[in-house]
Design a protein around this motif. Structure first.
Motif, short mmCIF file in Angstrom:
data_model
loop_
_atom_site.label_atom_id
_atom_site.label_comp_id
_atom_site.label_asym_id
_atom_site.label_seq_id
_atom_site.Cartn_x
_atom_site.Cartn_y
_atom_site.Cartn_z
N VAL A 242 95.64 143.98 55.76
CA VAL A 242 96.60 143.52 54.75
C VAL A 242 96.09 142.17 54.25
O VAL A 242 96.02 141.21 55.00
N GLY A 243 95.68 142.13 52.98
CA GLY A 243 95.17 140.87 52.47
C GLY A 243 94.44 141.02 51.16
O GLY A 243 94.59 142.01 50.44
N PHE A 244 93.61 140.02 50.86
CA PHE A 244 92.95 139.93 49.56
C PHE A 244 91.50 140.40 49.57
O PHE A 244 90.82 140.33 48.57
N ARG A 245 90.99 140.84 50.73
CA ARG A 245 89.62 141.35 50.86
C ARG A 245 88.60 140.33 50.33
O ARG A 245 87.91 140.59 49.33
N PRO A 246 88.51 139.16 50.97
CA PRO A 246 87.66 138.09 50.44
C PRO A 246 86.17 138.46 50.37
O PRO A 246 85.45 137.94 49.51
N THR A 247 85.71 139.36 51.23
CA THR A 247 84.29 139.72 51.23
C THR A 247 83.88 140.41 49.93
O THR A 247 82.74 140.29 49.48
N VAL A 248 84.83 141.13 49.31
CA VAL A 248 84.51 141.84 48.06
C VAL A 248 85.26 141.23 46.87
O VAL A 248 85.51 141.88 45.87
N ASN A 249 85.66 139.94 47.03
CA ASN A 249 86.30 139.18 45.94
C ASN A 249 87.58 139.84 45.42
O ASN A 249 87.82 139.90 44.21
N GLY A 250 88.40 140.33 46.33
CA GLY A 250 89.67 140.94 45.94
C GLY A 250 90.60 139.92 45.29
O GLY A 250 90.61 138.75 45.67
N GLN A 251 91.38 140.37 44.32
CA GLN A 251 92.25 139.46 43.55
C GLN A 251 93.73 139.65 43.87
O GLN A 251 94.54 138.77 43.59
N THR A 252 94.08 140.81 44.41
CA THR A 252 95.49 141.06 44.72
C THR A 252 95.62 141.47 46.19
O THR A 252 94.71 142.06 46.77
N CYS A 253 96.76 141.11 46.75
CA CYS A 253 97.01 141.46 48.16
C CYS A 253 97.36 142.94 48.24
O CYS A 253 98.25 143.42 47.54
N GLN A 254 96.64 143.67 49.06
CA GLN A 254 96.95 145.08 49.22
C GLN A 254 96.72 145.54 50.65
O GLN A 254 96.15 144.81 51.48
N LEU A 255 97.18 146.73 50.92
CA LEU A 255 97.07 147.34 52.24
C LEU A 255 96.00 148.43 52.18
O LEU A 255 96.05 149.30 51.32
N GLU A 256 95.03 148.34 53.08
CA GLU A 256 93.98 149.35 53.17
C GLU A 256 94.00 149.93 54.58
O GLU A 256 93.94 149.17 55.56
N VAL A 257 94.09 151.24 54.68
CA VAL A 257 94.19 151.90 55.99
C VAL A 257 93.04 152.87 56.19
O VAL A 257 92.81 153.75 55.35
N HIS A 258 92.33 152.69 57.30
CA HIS A 258 91.32 153.67 57.72
C HIS A 258 91.91 154.50 58.85
O HIS A 258 92.30 153.96 59.89
N LEU A 259 92.03 155.81 58.63
CA LEU A 259 92.60 156.70 59.64
C LEU A 259 91.50 157.31 60.50
O LEU A 259 90.43 157.65 60.01
N PHE A 260 91.79 157.48 61.78
CA PHE A 260 90.84 158.10 62.71
C PHE A 260 90.95 159.62 62.60
O PHE A 260 92.06 160.17 62.58
N ASP A 261 89.82 160.28 62.53
CA ASP A 261 89.78 161.76 62.53
C ASP A 261 90.69 162.36 61.45
O ASP A 261 91.51 163.25 61.73
N PHE A 262 90.58 161.87 60.23
CA PHE A 262 91.37 162.40 59.11
C PHE A 262 90.46 162.57 57.91
O PHE A 262 89.75 161.64 57.52
N ASP A 263 90.46 163.75 57.31
CA ASP A 263 89.62 163.96 56.14
C ASP A 263 90.39 164.60 54.99
O ASP A 263 89.81 165.20 54.09
N GLY A 264 91.73 164.47 55.00
CA GLY A 264 92.55 165.04 53.94
C GLY A 264 92.60 164.14 52.71
O GLY A 264 91.97 163.08 52.66
N ASP A 265 93.36 164.57 51.71
CA ASP A 265 93.51 163.84 50.45
C ASP A 265 94.89 163.20 50.40
O ASP A 265 95.90 163.90 50.40
#
Length: 311
Positions: A242-265
Motif C-alpha cells: 500500500v503506497g506510492f511505489r517510489p521505485t517506479v515513480n508512482g504518483q498515486t497511492c494504491q494497493l497492489e496484491v500478489h497472490l500465491f498460486d493464483f492464475d485467474g483473471d
C-alpha cells in the motif's frame, strides 16, 4: 437495510425513528455498542432504527488532504451497519449548502419534520449547523421542546474504555493490526475494483492485482501479509503493498496484491483485501532487480505469517 441517499429522498413513510448521527468510520466496537442499544430502543418504541452519516465525511470537505485517514469507504460502512441490524441508513451529501444550514433548521426541518425522531444518540462533542452553532445542549433543549430523548454516546463504553476511530487510526499507523482488529471487532480491510496497472510486477515474476483506494488519505502504508476474496469466492492469500511505489515513480497511492498460486483473471472484480500482518514500511529500491529480491523476501515472510501451504 434500506439506504436513503440524500435528504431529498426521505419519504413520509420514513417519519418516526430512533436515530444516531456520526461518521461511523470503521464501524468499530464502540459504534456497535451504540447501535446495539439503538436497535433495542427501536423495538421498544416500535419504530425503525436509523443511522445518519455523511458523504464525504465533514473533515474531508473542510480539510481536504489534511483530513483524518478514512478507515472505511461508504460501501464498507453499508455492509458493516447492515450486519449490526440497522434498518435504515440516511447518507447525507455533505456539501457547503448542508454545512451552512442553520442549526435550528437542522433540528426542526430534518430531525422533527422529516424524520420524526423519538430518541437520539450523539456524541456530547457533536456540533452541527452554520458556524457549528448547534451542540449537544441545544439538542437536549430541542428534545424537551419537541418530545424526543437525547442521549450521549459517552454512556456506551467498552469495559472502562471509550473506543474511537482516532485510536484505531493510530494503531494502524504503527502497524499494530492485531490491536486495531480488537478495537474494530472485525478485520481491517481495503476494498476496491481491480484495474489494469503498469504491469511491471509480471515482468519481474510477481504479477499484481491493482486496486485504486479512492481515499484522500490512506490509513495504512507499507507491505502486508493479506487475504483476498470477493463475493462467492474462495479466500486467497498473498502479499500486498500500500503506497506510492517510489521505485517506479508512482504518483498515486494504491494497493497492489500478489497472490500465491493464483492464475485467474481479477480485472473488473470488486475485491476485499484483509490486512493480516505488517511486514515492513514502503521503501525505494535502486533497481527492479533489487525490488524483485525484496518482494521475494516479503512473499516468503508473508507465507510464514499466514501459514501458507503450497501443497
Amino acid at each position: 437495510m434500506e439506504l436513503i441517499r440524500g435528504i431529498h429522498n426521505i419519504l413520509p413513510s420514513h417519519h418516526g425513528c430512533v436515530l444516531t448521527i456520526g461518521n461511523f468510520d470503521g464501524v468499530h466496537r464502540g459504534h456497535a455498542e451504540v447501535i446495539g442499544k439503538l436497535v433495542k430502543k427501536a423495538e421498544q418504541f416500535q419504530v425503525s432504527s436509523c443511522v445518519m452519516t455523511f458523504e464525504p465525511q465533514p473533515q474531508e470537505l473542510f480539510r481536504g488532504e489534511n483530513a483524518p485517514a478514512r478507515l472505511s469507504l461508504l460501501r464498507d460502512k453499508i455492509s458493516l451497519l447492515d450486519e449490526l441490524g440497522v434498518e435504515r441508513l440516511l447518507c447525507v451529501s455533505f456539501n457547503q449548502k448542508f454545512a451552512n444550514m442553520p442549526a435550528q433548521a437542522f433540528i426542526e426541518q430534518l430531525l422533527v419534520k422529516k424524520l420524526g425522531v423519538r430518541y437520539l444518540v450523539v456524541g456530547d462533542d457533536f456540533c452541527f449547523g452554520h458556524g457549528r452553532q448547534g451542540d449537544f445542549d441545544m439538542l437536549k433543549r430541542a428534545g424537551e421542546q419537541f418530545g424526543f430523548a437525547v442521549v450521549s454516546t459517552q454512556s456506551f463504553l467498552l469495559g472502562d474504555k471509550r473506543v474511537s476511530s482516532t485510536e484505531v487510526r493510530q494503531l494502524l499507523a504503527k502497524g499494530n493490526l492485531e490491536q486495531a482488529r480488537r478495537l474494530l471487532g472485525h478485520p481491517m480491510t481495503l476494498s476496491g475494483r481491480v484495474a489494469h496497472g503498469q504491469k511491471i510486477g509480471r515482468t519481474i515474476g510477481f504479477p499484481t492485482a491493482n486496486i485504486a483506494l479512492k481515499r484522500k488519505v490512506t490509513p495504512v502504508r507499507g507491505v502486508f501479509a493479506v487475504k483476498l476474496y470477493w463475493q462467492g469466492s474462495d479466500i486467497y492469500e498473498g502479499v500486498a503493498n500500500v503506497g506510492f511505489r517510489p521505485t517506479v515513480n508512482g504518483q498515486t497511492c494504491q494497493l497492489e496484491v500478489h497472490l500465491f498460486d493464483f492464475d485467474g483473471d481479477l480485472y473488473g472484480k470488486t475485491v476485499e483485501v484483509e490486512l493480516v500482518a505488517k511486514i515492513r514500511d514502503e521503501q525505494p529500491f535502486k533497481s527492479l532487480d533489487a525490488l524483485k529480491r525484496q518482494i521475494k523476501n516479503d512473499a516468503d515472510r508473508a507465507k510464514a505469517l499466514l501459514g501458507f501451504d503450497a501443497g
